[in-house]
Write a protein that holds these residues in place. Structure first.
Motif, mmCIF file in Angstrom:
data_model
loop_
_atom_site.group_PDB
_atom_site.id
_atom_site.type_symbol
_atom_site.label_atom_id
_atom_site.label_comp_id
_atom_site.label_asym_id
_atom_site.label_seq_id
_atom_site.Cartn_x
_atom_site.Cartn_y
_atom_site.Cartn_z
ATOM 1 N N VAL A 114 0.854 -1.189 0.000
ATOM 2 C CA VAL A 114 0.000 0.000 0.000
ATOM 3 C C VAL A 114 0.886 1.234 0.000
ATOM 4 C CG1 VAL A 114 -1.757 1.304 1.253
ATOM 5 C CG2 VAL A 114 -1.853 -1.202 1.216
ATOM 6 N N TYR A 115 0.720 2.053 -1.017
ATOM 7 C CA TYR A 115 1.505 3.295 -1.122
ATOM 8 C C TYR A 115 0.556 4.407 -1.579
ATOM 9 C CZ TYR A 115 5.590 6.241 -1.872
ATOM 10 O OH TYR A 115 6.531 7.239 -1.778
ATOM 11 N N PRO A 116 0.138 5.291 -0.663
ATOM 12 C CA PRO A 116 -0.880 6.303 -0.991
ATOM 13 C C PRO A 116 -0.410 7.277 -2.069
ATOM 14 C CG PRO A 116 -0.631 6.057 1.384
ATOM 15 C CD PRO A 116 0.509 5.312 0.756
ATOM 16 N N ASN A 117 -1.389 7.853 -2.744
ATOM 17 C CA ASN A 117 -1.105 8.867 -3.748
ATOM 18 C C ASN A 117 -0.554 10.137 -3.124
ATOM 19 O OD1 ASN A 117 -1.856 7.560 -6.120
ATOM 20 N ND2 ASN A 117 -4.012 8.127 -5.926
ATOM 21 N N SER A 118 0.093 10.901 -3.956
ATOM 22 C CA SER A 118 0.539 12.239 -3.581
ATOM 23 C C SER A 118 0.295 13.153 -4.763
ATOM 24 C CB SER A 118 2.030 12.227 -3.219
ATOM 25 O OG SER A 118 2.486 13.528 -2.903
ATOM 26 N N ILE A 119 0.305 14.448 -4.533
ATOM 27 C CA ILE A 119 0.240 15.414 -5.626
ATOM 28 C C ILE A 119 1.353 16.437 -5.419
ATOM 29 C CG2 ILE A 119 -2.259 15.148 -5.855
ATOM 30 C CD1 ILE A 119 -2.483 17.944 -4.522
ATOM 31 N N ASP A 120 1.646 17.165 -6.469
ATOM 32 C CA ASP A 120 2.640 18.233 -6.375
ATOM 33 C C ASP A 120 1.946 19.475 -5.830
ATOM 34 O OD1 ASP A 120 4.637 20.076 -6.617
ATOM 35 O OD2 ASP A 120 5.109 19.633 -8.706
#
Length: 322
Positions: A114-120
């Motif tokens: 499990v690796y959550p999303n990120s945004i810039d």
């Protein structure tokens, strides 16, 4: 030493056979270990096929979206995970509920991460008043409108009908100022709008690469989805200082902190309408709460830290193939 650009390759093909050939050619030309990171399911099986018998090739399947519940698709998923996942080093899921679902469909639990999303976060600073005014002028929206924003690449999954039925309930009490802007499936949006008699209260726009002006124009981002993986749009809205009303589904789990500008609604139009009205009635305080959320969401808005973690997953995947 090769630059990063020289060591990254993107493959764009429309058929699985072509994808397999393209990936095979890429690997044949490589003079170092290769990571094949698939972000689209069309590439999953081709990547697994070309990696068979190649310990110098690590495959990561990346699961972003909610899995289709249809029996036919479930059976296809079971076959894929059981028959083709052997050469795959890691199966990366953006949320824990997706991870559990693919395990139920046959994915080896030991390979699931499990690796959550990120945004810039730098691309989504807090919207200023002048930016909001300009965005509304460019989109042809009244400056004093109460603007709801919704993304609808799939009208049913994204709950476009739920949004417009909520708008139908809200219009009588909003003095005619309410406008729902839905982006994606324009045909379904206008068909539903005509059915409900919403007229000028609905604007349907084609999908576009730059969503910043859309967030800038919005008072509330409405995520009325029936199913989700872990939508980046919710983070993008909060980062921009736009309050969010989201349906209470696993893909819309609350952020890792108490954020008053993130409101959960039941999966029905009446509940969505109530939460939207609550936000609009206190829009000043809600915008302030959304702006304050940037500090609480710092990790999710740090794309550099996310990229470092992804590189660690690449190294782990290569090690797993040794």
């Amino acid at each position: 030493m090769a630059t990063v650009a020289e060591r990254l390759h993107f493959v764009e093909v429309d058929r699985r056979v072509r994808a397999t050939r393209s990936l095979g050619a890429l690997i044949a030309a490589a003079d170092r270990p290769v990571v094949l990171h698939t972000h689209h399911t069309a590439f999953d099986i081709p990547a697994a096929l070309v990696a068979r018998g190649r310990p110098d090739v690590a495959v990561l399947w990346h699961v972003h979206t909610a899995l289709n519940p249809q029996v036919r698709i479930r059976l296809q998923n079971v076959a894929k995970f059981r028959l083709f996942s052997a050469p795959v080093a890691r199966i990366v899921c953006v949320s824990s509920h997706l991870a559990e679902e693919i395990v139920r469909r046959g994915a080896p639990r030991a390979k699931v991460v499990v690796y959550p999303n990120s945004i810039d976060g730098r691309r989504f600073p807090v919207v200023s008043d002048p930016e909001r005014e300009q965005a509304r002028r460019e989109l042809g929206l009244p400056p004093d409108a109460e603007v709801l924003l919704h993304f609808s690449w799939d009208w049913w999954i994204k709950g476009g009908d739920l949004l417009l039925r909520a708008v139908k309930q809200l219009v009588p009490s909003r003095a005619g100022r309410l406008v729902a802007v839905t982006v994606g499936d324009t045909e379904a949006a206008y068909a539903t709008s005509r059915e409900l008699g919403l007229g000028d209260h609905v604007r349907a726009l084609e999908a576009r690469p730059d969503v910043r002006p859309l967030f800038a124009a919005a008072d509330v981002f409405v995520a009325s989805s029936r199913a989700e993986g872990s939508p980046a749009a919710v983070l993008e809205a909060l980062a921009s200082g736009v309050p969010v009303v989201a349906t209470r589904i696993p893909g819309h789990v609350p952020p890792p902190a108490d954020i008053p500008a993130f409101r959960l609604a039941d999966l029905d139009a009446a509940s969505i309408a109530r939460e939207v009205a609550y936000v609009l009635d206190g829009i000043g305080a809600m915008r302030s709460a959304a702006r304050a959320a940037r500090d609480q969401l710092h990790r999710s808005l740090d794309i550099d830290a996310w990229a470092d973690g992804m590189c660690d997953l690449y190294a782990d995947a290569l090690h797993a193939r040794d």
